[in-house]
Design an enzyme around this catalytic site. Sequence first.
Site, PDB file in Angstrom:
ATOM      1  N   GLY A   1      -3.953  -2.771   0.795  1.00  0.00           N
ATOM      2  CA  GLY A   1      -4.082  -1.818  -0.304  1.00  0.00           C
ATOM      3  C   GLY A   1      -5.213  -0.830  -0.132  1.00  0.00           C
ATOM      4  N   GLU A   2      -5.184   0.192  -0.979  1.00  0.00           N
ATOM      5  CA  GLU A   2      -6.224   1.216  -0.991  1.00  0.00           C
ATOM      6  C   GLU A   2      -7.075   0.977  -2.247  1.00  0.00           C
ATOM      7  OE1 GLU A   2      -7.724   3.676   0.769  1.00  0.00           O
ATOM      8  OE2 GLU A   2      -8.880   3.844  -1.078  1.00  0.00           O
TER       9      GLU A   2
ATOM     10  N   CYS B   1      -0.132   4.815   6.391  1.00  0.00           N
ATOM     11  CA  CYS B   1      -0.803   5.143   7.654  1.00  0.00           C
ATOM     12  C   CYS B   1       0.093   4.593   8.769  1.00  0.00           C
ATOM     13  CB  CYS B   1      -2.188   4.499   7.718  1.00  0.00           C
ATOM     14  SG  CYS B   1      -3.292   5.109   6.431  1.00  0.00           S
TER      15      CYS B   1
ATOM     16  N   CYS C   1      -7.127  -6.570  11.494  1.00  0.00           N
ATOM     17  CA  CYS C   1      -6.975  -5.310  10.756  1.00  0.00           C
ATOM     18  C   CYS C   1      -5.574  -4.748  10.929  1.00  0.00           C
ATOM     19  CB  CYS C   1      -7.922  -4.240  11.288  1.00  0.00           C
ATOM     20  SG  CYS C   1      -9.625  -4.654  11.217  1.00  0.00           S
TER      21      CYS C   1
ATOM     22  N   LEU D   1     -11.418   6.890   9.278  1.00  0.00           N
ATOM     23  CA  LEU D   1     -11.295   8.271   9.756  1.00  0.00           C
ATOM     24  C   LEU D   1     -10.155   8.411  10.765  1.00  0.00           C
ATOM     25  CD1 LEU D   1     -12.623  11.067   9.492  1.00  0.00           C
ATOM     26  CD2 LEU D   1     -14.039  10.475  11.467  1.00  0.00           C
ATOM     27  N   HIS D   2     -10.281   7.745  11.892  1.00  0.00           N
ATOM     28  CA  HIS D   2      -9.205   7.582  12.872  1.00  0.00           C
ATOM     29  C   HIS D   2      -8.774   8.829  13.640  1.00  0.00           C
ATOM     30  CE1 HIS D   2      -9.061   3.602  11.314  1.00  0.00           C
ATOM     31  NE2 HIS D   2      -8.302   3.835  10.278  1.00  0.00           N
TER      32      HIS D   2
ATOM     33  N   ASN E   1      -4.422  -3.113  16.666  1.00  0.00           N
ATOM     34  CA  ASN E   1      -3.739  -4.405  16.605  1.00  0.00           C
ATOM     35  C   ASN E   1      -2.248  -4.170  16.433  1.00  0.00           C
ATOM     36  OD1 ASN E   1      -6.073  -6.201  16.674  1.00  0.00           O
ATOM     37  ND2 ASN E   1      -6.583  -5.291  14.692  1.00  0.00           N
TER      38      ASN E   1
ATOM     39  N   SER F   1     -13.753  -0.056   1.847  1.00  0.00           N
ATOM     40  CA  SER F   1     -13.158   0.818   2.850  1.00  0.00           C
ATOM     41  C   SER F   1     -12.061   1.661   2.217  1.00  0.00           C
ATOM     42  CB  SER F   1     -12.574  -0.039   3.981  1.00  0.00           C
ATOM     43  OG  SER F   1     -11.983   0.787   4.960  1.00  0.00           O
TER      44      SER F   1
ATOM     45  N   CYS G   1       0.866  -1.187   0.000  1.00  0.00           N
ATOM     46  CA  CYS G   1       0.000   0.000   0.000  1.00  0.00           C
ATOM     47  C   CYS G   1       0.895   1.228   0.000  1.00  0.00           C
ATOM     48  CB  CYS G   1      -0.893  -0.004   1.244  1.00  0.00           C
ATOM     49  SG  CYS G   1      -2.143   1.290   1.250  1.00  0.00           S
TER      50      CYS G   1
END
Length: 378
Positions: A184-185, A133, A358, A239-240, A315, A216, A129
């Site tokens: 991946g996105e 993040c 996740c 969002l996070h 996680n 997602s 990815c």
Amino acid sequence: MSTAVHATSFAPPVTATGAAANLVGLDRTELEAVMTELDQPKFRARQLWHWIYHRGATDFDAMTTLAKELRALLADRYVVGRPTVTVDRQSIDGTRKWLLKFDDAQEVECVHIPEEDRGALCVSSQVGCTLTCKFCHTGTQRLVRNLSAAEIVGQVMLARDALGEWPSPPDGRQLSNIVMMGMGEPLYNYENVAKALKIVMDHEGIAISKRRITLSTAGVVPMIERAGKELGVNLAISLHAVTDEIRDAIVPINKKYPIAELMRACRDYPGLSNARRITFEYVMLKGVNDTPEDARALIKLIEDVPAKVNLIPFNAWPGAPFECSTPETIERFSQMLFDAGYAAPVRTPRGRDIMAACGQLKSESIRERASARAAAAT
Ligand code: SAH
């Protein structure tokens, strides 16, 4: 993203490596082209479609509604393939994770999460990815390429094989839902993801309805509306964080598409209603985004969007620079949202023992390979 290599979607009869071309991943029009190529009437493509996507046949000989000669012709030039399984592991909670290898030896993971009377398949859209993040292990992977439609559909078909669910059952059983939440996105590989999902949704084939598919995204704002219009699947937003300052730091795509723009795209997402809400995913990171003030800001942020919130306990992975919030903090956060009228379930981590939860994907394969090499060297 510039670093992603785009895979072609329509395979020639014989691939560059000399292997027979895979029919999996071809849409109806492309299967018609295959028939035309073989001097066959187009309607036979429909029969082929039925065998491949509804019955799950991988052997042309089993396709008994096609003439023997045609079966031989097809077998000569094509295969109905699956990705190769390199690792197949099951968690104590029933979650199953496959490490899959493609023709160029690139690998992705795919996870099945069973529930009592249904089950979700977590499907990958890219090898690695590009998003980086900060809490996600997939983002630490250097190499990235898009998966082809064939490679995306192949994950679903392989899971159906493993679960013994051919021909496609009316409501799916253990494979009732799909979440595009693997590696991946998906909106950076939109064309291939869209093609794959259209194949998966076709009611004469794999037949998993758009209501049971969730895509997602970390927030590729310009692609959100298109995904909604063309696919009509459920949308989940990673969002996070509730301020641009924090989100810039942990979900770097926020610098390009900040929270206000993202929320505007959410409000405009086609087909939203109280029955069809956007899921906002929110990873609980100790001391980063988990205060009552964050919860209040989150409530404010989503007030004019039909929304539900999914709180994800962080996680961990080796070397991760975060800790999970305490259970009490998560509970308090969830309760505040609940009191404000939002469903805010805490996502039960599934498959943590096999690194299938996740944000843990891919890491295990790298580790396993390293340890396998070490074992071989001794
Ligand atoms: N790129 C897409 C698809 C990945 S979905 C997206 O970002 O939405 C995977 C989900 O797990 C995302 O919400 C992601 O932010 C979240 N996630 C990533 N790392 C995690 C971790 N270590 N713990 C919990 N959730 C994580």
